[in-house]
Design a protein around this motif. Sequence first.
Motif, PDB file in Angstrom:
ATOM      1  N   ALA A 211      -9.980  13.575 -30.988  1.00 20.94           N
ATOM      2  CA  ALA A 211      -9.214  12.400 -31.411  1.00 20.94           C
ATOM      3  C   ALA A 211      -8.622  12.566 -32.807  1.00 20.94           C
ATOM      4  CB  ALA A 211     -10.115  11.163 -31.378  1.00 20.94           C
ATOM      5  N   LEU A 212      -9.062  13.564 -33.555  1.00 20.08           N
ATOM      6  CA  LEU A 212      -8.579  13.762 -34.920  1.00 20.08           C
ATOM      7  C   LEU A 212      -7.194  14.420 -34.916  1.00 20.08           C
ATOM      8  CD1 LEU A 212     -11.904  15.033 -36.584  1.00 20.08           C
ATOM      9  CD2 LEU A 212     -10.844  12.781 -36.801  1.00 20.08           C
ATOM     10  N   PRO A 213      -6.432  14.255 -36.008  1.00 20.21           N
ATOM     11  CA  PRO A 213      -5.053  14.790 -36.021  1.00 20.21           C
ATOM     12  C   PRO A 213      -4.973  16.299 -35.879  1.00 20.21           C
ATOM     13  CG  PRO A 213      -5.726  14.033 -38.216  1.00 20.21           C
ATOM     14  CD  PRO A 213      -6.761  13.544 -37.258  1.00 20.21           C
ATOM     15  N   TRP A 214      -6.021  17.036 -36.299  1.00 22.88           N
ATOM     16  CA  TRP A 214      -5.952  18.499 -36.209  1.00 22.88           C
ATOM     17  C   TRP A 214      -5.864  18.966 -34.760  1.00 22.88           C
ATOM     18  CZ3 TRP A 214      -9.546  16.334 -39.806  1.00 22.88           C
ATOM     19  CH2 TRP A 214      -9.170  16.504 -41.134  1.00 22.88           C
ATOM     20  N   ALA A 215      -6.360  18.131 -33.821  1.00 23.71           N
ATOM     21  CA  ALA A 215      -6.257  18.503 -32.407  1.00 23.71           C
ATOM     22  C   ALA A 215      -4.801  18.609 -31.979  1.00 23.71           C
ATOM     23  CB  ALA A 215      -6.991  17.483 -31.540  1.00 23.71           C
ATOM     24  N   ALA A 216      -3.921  17.829 -32.640  1.00 22.25           N
ATOM     25  CA  ALA A 216      -2.497  17.853 -32.298  1.00 22.25           C
ATOM     26  C   ALA A 216      -1.812  19.127 -32.765  1.00 22.25           C
ATOM     27  CB  ALA A 216      -1.805  16.635 -32.910  1.00 22.25           C
ATOM     28  N   VAL A 217      -2.478  19.890 -33.634  1.00 23.64           N
ATOM     29  CA  VAL A 217      -1.854  21.070 -34.239  1.00 23.64           C
ATOM     30  C   VAL A 217      -1.978  22.306 -33.345  1.00 23.64           C
ATOM     31  CG1 VAL A 217      -2.005  22.630 -36.209  1.00 23.64           C
ATOM     32  CG2 VAL A 217      -2.153  20.163 -36.566  1.00 23.64           C
ATOM     33  N   LEU A 218      -3.134  22.482 -32.688  1.00 16.76           N
ATOM     34  CA  LEU A 218      -3.316  23.661 -31.848  1.00 16.76           C
ATOM     35  C   LEU A 218      -3.857  23.320 -30.453  1.00 16.76           C
ATOM     36  CD1 LEU A 218      -3.481  26.670 -31.244  1.00 16.76           C
ATOM     37  CD2 LEU A 218      -5.664  26.746 -32.473  1.00 16.76           C
ATOM     38  N   GLN A 219      -4.905  22.493 -30.397  1.00 20.94           N
ATOM     39  CA  GLN A 219      -5.540  22.211 -29.108  1.00 20.94           C
ATOM     40  C   GLN A 219      -4.546  21.656 -28.082  1.00 20.94           C
ATOM     41  OE1 GLN A 219      -8.938  22.668 -28.267  1.00 20.94           O
ATOM     42  NE2 GLN A 219      -8.290  22.193 -26.190  1.00 20.94           N
ATOM     43  N   VAL A 220      -3.767  20.663 -28.491  1.00 17.30           N
ATOM     44  CA  VAL A 220      -2.829  20.045 -27.550  1.00 17.30           C
ATOM     45  C   VAL A 220      -1.721  21.010 -27.119  1.00 17.30           C
ATOM     46  CG1 VAL A 220      -1.136  18.197 -27.243  1.00 17.30           C
ATOM     47  CG2 VAL A 220      -3.340  17.697 -28.322  1.00 17.30           C
ATOM     48  N   PRO A 221      -1.023  21.707 -28.063  1.00 16.47           N
ATOM     49  CA  PRO A 221      -0.003  22.666 -27.602  1.00 16.47           C
ATOM     50  C   PRO A 221      -0.560  23.730 -26.658  1.00 16.47           C
ATOM     51  CG  PRO A 221       0.244  22.277 -29.954  1.00 16.47           C
ATOM     52  CD  PRO A 221      -1.027  21.592 -29.538  1.00 16.47           C
ATOM     53  N   ALA A 222      -1.778  24.239 -26.964  1.00 17.51           N
ATOM     54  CA  ALA A 222      -2.364  25.263 -26.093  1.00 17.51           C
ATOM     55  C   ALA A 222      -2.650  24.697 -24.706  1.00 17.51           C
ATOM     56  CB  ALA A 222      -3.645  25.802 -26.730  1.00 17.51           C
ATOM     57  N   ASP A 223      -3.201  23.482 -24.655  1.00 16.82           N
ATOM     58  CA  ASP A 223      -3.499  22.873 -23.355  1.00 16.82           C
ATOM     59  C   ASP A 223      -2.225  22.558 -22.571  1.00 16.82           C
ATOM     60  OD1 ASP A 223      -6.214  23.062 -23.570  1.00 16.82           O
ATOM     61  OD2 ASP A 223      -6.524  21.003 -24.262  1.00 16.82           O
ATOM     62  N   VAL A 224      -1.160  22.189 -23.288  1.00 16.27           N
ATOM     63  CA  VAL A 224       0.120  21.944 -22.602  1.00 16.27           C
ATOM     64  C   VAL A 224       0.627  23.241 -21.977  1.00 16.27           C
ATOM     65  CG1 VAL A 224       2.569  21.415 -23.000  1.00 16.27           C
ATOM     66  CG2 VAL A 224       0.794  19.940 -23.980  1.00 16.27           C
ATOM     67  N   LEU A 225       0.541  24.351 -22.719  1.00 12.33           N
ATOM     68  CA  LEU A 225       0.996  25.639 -22.180  1.00 12.33           C
ATOM     69  C   LEU A 225       0.142  26.067 -20.989  1.00 12.33           C
ATOM     70  CD1 LEU A 225       2.985  28.026 -22.628  1.00 12.33           C
ATOM     71  CD2 LEU A 225       1.176  29.141 -23.936  1.00 12.33           C
ATOM     72  N   LEU A 226      -1.147  25.751 -21.047  1.00 11.30           N
ATOM     73  CA  LEU A 226      -2.055  26.145 -19.962  1.00 11.30           C
ATOM     74  C   LEU A 226      -1.967  25.215 -18.757  1.00 11.30           C
ATOM     75  CD1 LEU A 226      -5.179  27.071 -22.119  1.00 11.30           C
ATOM     76  CD2 LEU A 226      -3.767  28.646 -20.780  1.00 11.30           C
ATOM     77  N   GLY A 227      -1.139  24.170 -18.862  1.00 11.32           N
ATOM     78  CA  GLY A 227      -0.960  23.265 -17.729  1.00 11.32           C
ATOM     79  C   GLY A 227      -2.115  22.310 -17.528  1.00 11.32           C
ATOM     80  N   ARG A 228      -2.932  22.107 -18.567  1.00 10.45           N
ATOM     81  CA  ARG A 228      -4.047  21.166 -18.456  1.00 10.45           C
ATOM     82  C   ARG A 228      -3.566  19.729 -18.595  1.00 10.45           C
ATOM     83  NH1 ARG A 228      -9.336  23.480 -19.505  1.00 10.45           N
ATOM     84  NH2 ARG A 228      -9.962  21.621 -20.665  1.00 10.45           N
ATOM     85  N   HIS A 229      -2.324  19.576 -19.084  1.00 13.29           N
ATOM     86  CA  HIS A 229      -1.698  18.248 -19.150  1.00 13.29           C
ATOM     87  C   HIS A 229      -0.444  18.290 -18.290  1.00 13.29           C
ATOM     88  CE1 HIS A 229      -4.407  17.117 -22.348  1.00 13.29           C
ATOM     89  NE2 HIS A 229      -3.962  18.082 -23.129  1.00 13.29           N
ATOM     90  N   ARG A 230      -0.415  17.532 -17.242  1.00 10.69           N
ATOM     91  CA  ARG A 230       0.743  17.490 -16.347  1.00 10.69           C
ATOM     92  C   ARG A 230       1.156  16.045 -16.101  1.00 10.69           C
ATOM     93  NH1 ARG A 230       1.755  22.335 -13.866  1.00 10.69           N
ATOM     94  NH2 ARG A 230       0.112  23.923 -13.966  1.00 10.69           N
ATOM     95  N   GLY A 231       2.447  15.830 -15.828  1.00  2.53           N
ATOM     96  CA  GLY A 231       2.947  14.500 -15.509  1.00  2.53           C
ATOM     97  C   GLY A 231       2.640  13.499 -16.607  1.00  2.53           C
ATOM     98  N   ALA A 232       1.961  12.410 -16.205  1.00  4.15           N
ATOM     99  CA  ALA A 232       1.616  11.375 -17.181  1.00  4.15           C
ATOM    100  C   ALA A 232       0.675  11.918 -18.245  1.00  4.15           C
ATOM    101  CB  ALA A 232       0.965  10.187 -16.454  1.00  4.15           C
ATOM    102  N   GLY A 233      -0.165  12.878 -17.858  1.00  7.76           N
ATOM    103  CA  GLY A 233      -1.069  13.483 -18.838  1.00  7.76           C
ATOM    104  C   GLY A 233      -0.314  14.208 -19.934  1.00  7.76           C
ATOM    105  N   ALA A 234       0.776  14.907 -19.559  1.00  7.74           N
ATOM    106  CA  ALA A 234       1.588  15.601 -20.561  1.00  7.74           C
ATOM    107  C   ALA A 234       2.273  14.595 -21.485  1.00  7.74           C
ATOM    108  CB  ALA A 234       2.623  16.483 -19.868  1.00  7.74           C
ATOM    109  N   ALA A 235       2.771  13.501 -20.890  1.00 14.73           N
ATOM    110  CA  ALA A 235       3.400  12.464 -21.716  1.00 14.73           C
ATOM    111  C   ALA A 235       2.384  11.867 -22.680  1.00 14.73           C
ATOM    112  CB  ALA A 235       3.998  11.384 -20.818  1.00 14.73           C
ATOM    113  N   GLY A 236       1.156  11.661 -22.188  1.00 12.23           N
ATOM    114  CA  GLY A 236       0.109  11.134 -23.063  1.00 12.23           C
ATOM    115  C   GLY A 236      -0.242  12.091 -24.186  1.00 12.23           C
ATOM    116  N   ALA A 237      -0.286  13.395 -23.886  1.00  7.72           N
ATOM    117  CA  ALA A 237      -0.607  14.394 -24.912  1.00  7.72           C
ATOM    118  C   ALA A 237       0.476  14.426 -25.991  1.00  7.72           C
ATOM    119  CB  ALA A 237      -0.755  15.767 -24.266  1.00  7.72           C
ATOM    120  N   LEU A 238       1.749  14.413 -25.560  1.00 10.52           N
ATOM    121  CA  LEU A 238       2.840  14.399 -26.539  1.00 10.52           C
ATOM    122  C   LEU A 238       2.851  13.083 -27.311  1.00 10.52           C
ATOM    123  CD1 LEU A 238       5.754  16.050 -24.485  1.00 10.52           C
ATOM    124  CD2 LEU A 238       4.115  17.142 -26.043  1.00 10.52           C
ATOM    125  N   GLY A 239       2.505  11.988 -26.632  1.00 10.08           N
ATOM    126  CA  GLY A 239       2.430  10.694 -27.315  1.00 10.08           C
ATOM    127  C   GLY A 239       1.333  10.688 -28.373  1.00 10.08           C
TER     128      GLY A 239
END
Length: 268
Positions: A211-239
């Motif tokens: 939940a901390l901002p540092w997760a937005a720096v690496l964890q989220v981009p890596a998970d987006v590339l790995l397809g762990r966030h799809r559809g609404a999940g991807a929109a939520g991750a970018l949000g």
Amino acid sequence: MRDGFYAAVAARGFRRYATYRTATAAGVFTNTVFGFIISYSYIALWDQRPHLGGYSQGQALTFVWVGQALLMTMVLMGGGFEDELMERIRSGDIAVDLYRPADLQAWWLAADLGRAGFHLLGRGVAPMVCGALVFDLALPADPLTWLLFTVSVALGAVVSFGLRFLVALASFWLLDGAGVSQMAWLLGLFFSGMLLPLSVFPGALGEIARALPWAAVLQVPADVLLGRHRGAGAAGALGFQAAWALALLAAGRALQSVAARRVVVQGG
């Protein structure tokens, strides 16, 4: 007119770092070597704990090389614009900056995005290619996933800037901001997922870290590339990234206003 001005500042930031060709080559070599070291450590760990954190071994190795590609893009080990800004605050040159017909925060954001763009291309692509040639990485074939990853990296770069801008502004109240800066990059190194993916952390620690901002720096981009966030999940991750970016920029704007008034009072 203003957009063109800050675009020119970003382009200047890109060209500034592009002049350091030897340093860039050394950085690519270093990132690649550390990528191999961490990859073999991950292989040993995942051999003992298959699917640790929900990642296959191929996904874990991909996470390693994404981390190496974004190490300098996100300034995960310090050494970004904040050092220069803190020195200008310490020396008093910041008073000149505040009188310029350009917003202080927007100026440094534009320059830092230019720097991030260069490091993504200059020090990010080559190590990732080396990793893909040696290891079986779980890279997506879907162009949409790569597009979402690009957007996620851009949002992560803004979050990274927001964090470091706040750290730099602390120098208005401290004689030396080096201690705060070092503490910040240590926190970033751990809570970004650079050492281990945050999904590996159990219980409340994992939930807080994600939940901390540092997760937005690496964890989220890596998970987006790995397809762990799809559809609404991807929109939520970018949000999630966009929300932290806006919050940190707003906090930086408020702190900048307070700091600017402090400079006027001290300057008489």
